[in-house]
Design a protein around this motif. Structure first.
Motif, mmCIF file in Angstrom:
data_model
loop_
_atom_site.group_PDB
_atom_site.id
_atom_site.type_symbol
_atom_site.label_atom_id
_atom_site.label_comp_id
_atom_site.label_asym_id
_atom_site.label_seq_id
_atom_site.Cartn_x
_atom_site.Cartn_y
_atom_site.Cartn_z
ATOM 1 N N ALA A 1 0.816 -1.212 0.000
ATOM 2 C CA ALA A 1 0.000 0.000 0.000
ATOM 3 C C ALA A 1 0.847 1.258 0.000
ATOM 4 O O ALA A 1 0.422 2.309 -0.487
ATOM 5 N N ALA A 2 2.049 1.136 0.518
ATOM 6 C CA ALA A 2 2.903 2.317 0.661
ATOM 7 C C ALA A 2 3.948 2.454 -0.437
ATOM 8 O O ALA A 2 4.632 3.481 -0.520
ATOM 9 N N THR A 3 4.080 1.438 -1.271
ATOM 10 C CA THR A 3 5.180 1.402 -2.226
ATOM 11 C C THR A 3 4.671 1.114 -3.635
ATOM 12 O O THR A 3 3.780 0.278 -3.821
ATOM 13 N N GLN A 4 5.234 1.783 -4.605
ATOM 14 C CA GLN A 4 4.960 1.477 -6.003
ATOM 15 C C GLN A 4 6.049 0.537 -6.522
ATOM 16 O O GLN A 4 7.225 0.815 -6.392
ATOM 17 N N GLY A 5 5.659 -0.593 -7.084
ATOM 18 C CA GLY A 5 6.625 -1.533 -7.614
ATOM 19 C C GLY A 5 7.119 -2.501 -6.564
ATOM 20 O O GLY A 5 6.550 -2.639 -5.473
ATOM 21 N N ALA A 6 8.224 -3.184 -6.859
ATOM 22 C CA ALA A 6 8.766 -4.205 -5.972
ATOM 23 C C ALA A 6 9.407 -3.579 -4.744
ATOM 24 O O ALA A 6 9.902 -2.452 -4.774
ATOM 25 N N PHE A 7 9.387 -4.320 -3.621
ATOM 26 C CA PHE A 7 10.011 -3.884 -2.378
ATOM 27 C C PHE A 7 10.457 -5.131 -1.640
ATOM 28 O O PHE A 7 10.268 -6.254 -2.121
ATOM 29 N N SER A 8 11.064 -4.972 -0.489
ATOM 30 C CA SER A 8 11.561 -6.137 0.234
ATOM 31 C C SER A 8 10.966 -6.225 1.621
ATOM 32 O O SER A 8 10.659 -5.205 2.255
ATOM 33 N N VAL A 9 10.796 -7.457 2.085
ATOM 34 C CA VAL A 9 10.374 -7.756 3.459
ATOM 35 C C VAL A 9 11.256 -8.895 3.951
ATOM 36 O O VAL A 9 11.365 -9.931 3.281
ATOM 37 N N ASP A 10 11.887 -8.707 5.086
ATOM 38 C CA ASP A 10 12.781 -9.714 5.674
ATOM 39 C C ASP A 10 13.865 -10.160 4.684
ATOM 40 O O ASP A 10 14.246 -11.337 4.615
ATOM 41 N N GLY A 11 14.348 -9.210 3.879
ATOM 42 C CA GLY A 11 15.431 -9.495 2.959
ATOM 43 C C GLY A 11 15.024 -10.178 1.676
ATOM 44 O O GLY A 11 15.886 -10.519 0.863
ATOM 45 N N ALA A 12 13.720 -10.381 1.461
ATOM 46 C CA ALA A 12 13.235 -11.024 0.244
ATOM 47 C C ALA A 12 12.458 -10.027 -0.596
ATOM 48 O O ALA A 12 11.692 -9.208 -0.060
ATOM 49 N N MET A 13 12.650 -10.086 -1.906
ATOM 50 C CA MET A 13 11.929 -9.185 -2.799
ATOM 51 C C MET A 13 10.460 -9.598 -2.885
ATOM 52 O O MET A 13 10.134 -10.781 -2.984
ATOM 53 N N ILE A 14 9.595 -8.606 -2.850
ATOM 54 C CA ILE A 14 8.156 -8.831 -2.882
ATOM 55 C C ILE A 14 7.604 -8.249 -4.174
ATOM 56 O O ILE A 14 7.794 -7.063 -4.458
ATOM 57 N N ASP A 15 6.917 -9.105 -4.946
ATOM 58 C CA ASP A 15 6.250 -8.616 -6.143
ATOM 59 C C ASP A 15 4.783 -9.040 -6.112
ATOM 60 O O ASP A 15 4.283 -9.543 -5.089
ATOM 61 N N GLU A 16 4.080 -8.851 -7.224
ATOM 62 C CA GLU A 16 2.634 -9.035 -7.233
ATOM 63 C C GLU A 16 2.171 -10.419 -6.775
ATOM 64 O O GLU A 16 1.262 -10.527 -5.940
ATOM 65 N N PRO A 17 2.753 -11.524 -7.255
ATOM 66 C CA PRO A 17 2.272 -12.838 -6.793
ATOM 67 C C PRO A 17 2.443 -13.036 -5.284
ATOM 68 O O PRO A 17 1.569 -13.631 -4.631
#
Length: 276
Positions: free
Chosen positions: A240-256
């Motif tokens: 909700a706060a980011t446009q495009g890919a970002f990371s959580v716990d060192g892992a990249m987060i994308d749409e799936p």
């Protein structure tokens, strides 16, 4: 089109000729299947129908399993369904979409128990009044000419795993619920827990059970852990706060991955307050 299937993960079979068990079954599970088919002997069919008509379970948490459309009992069961006040019906041994035509006014859970039914599962799931697919491992094995759905290690044989996967694919491709088969060994809760956890992670909506002791094991298997929910909420908040890919716990987060997180929150009944 029927409303979605939202009865919860633990669905308990109850013989329809045992009305004294109806309320207890409803207390123990998320939903109850009142069974007019395999659980009721020929001599008790009429009494079971009367018991169903006289019952007063919550229609939103009750499924009536009738006899097959090819059975001599089908017409009487259809009359019972109309008089019962229940609107969700489980139809066993479904082989073709055409045989469900008379059930168009109801929400149908189609029980696939044969090779022919399995091959027709995508067309059956596509019917507007079908809300879910359920499958039966043992009857399916009989239809294949086999003698056991499981190997010596207790796991499903390869062909049965393929069938299970195809039921899930057919149901979900049409936006319908997929209900996993019962584990007949109700004394082995560890095996049930593993199968239900796999079902939940794979995308099944629920797992059916035949004994009240199995219900909480299934619920626990479908319930995301606190760690999973924390991760999922952080993923959804990040999306909700980011446009495009970002990371959580060192892992990249994308749409799936975001969609996986949203699915976990839905399963837990958590509002996706920050979801996009």
């Amino acid at each position: 089109m029927s409303t979605p299937f939202t009865m919860g993960p633990a669905i308990l079979f109850c013989p329809a000729d045992r009305p004294e068990r109806f309320a207890k079954a409803a207390e123990r599970a998320d939903a109850v299947i009142l069974d007019l088919e395999d659980a009721v002997g020929e001599a008790n069919k009429a009494a079971a129908r009367e018991g169903v008509i006289a019952s007063s379970l919550d229609p939103e948490r009750t499924i009536l399993r009738i006899n097959s459309t090819r059975s001599e009992h089908f017409e009487a069961d259809l009359d019972t369904l109309a008089r019962s006040g229940y609107s969700t019906v489980m139809v066993p041994k479904v082989m073709t979409p055409e045989e469900l035509a008379l059930l168009a006014p109801y929400r149908v859970v189609a029980l696939i128990e044969s090779a022919r039914g399995l091959l027709a599962a995508p067309e059956i799931a596509a019917l507007p009044h079908v809300v879910g697919l359920f499958w039966g491992a043992e009857d399916l094995t009989v239809s294949l000419g086999g003698t056991s759905s499981r190997g010596p290690d207790g796991r499903y044989r390869d062909v049965i795993r393929v069938a299970r996967s195809n039921i899930l694919l057919a149901a979900r491709a049409n936006g319908k619920a997929a209900i996993d088969a019962i584990n007949v060994d109700f004394t082995n809760l560890d095996s049930l827990a593993a199968e239900a956890a796999d079902a939940a992670a794979s995308g099944f909506s629920a797992t059916a059970c035949i004994h009240p002791a199995q219900a909480e094991t299934i619920r626990a298997a479908y319930r995301p852990s606190a760690e999973q929910l924390d991760w999922a909420q952080r993923v959804v908040d990040g999306a909700a706060a980011t446009q495009g890919a970002f990371s959580v716990d060192g892992a990249m987060i994308d749409e799936p991955v975001i969609r996986h997180a949203e699915a976990l929150l839905r399963r837990a009944g958590t509002d996706e307050r920050s979801a996009r």
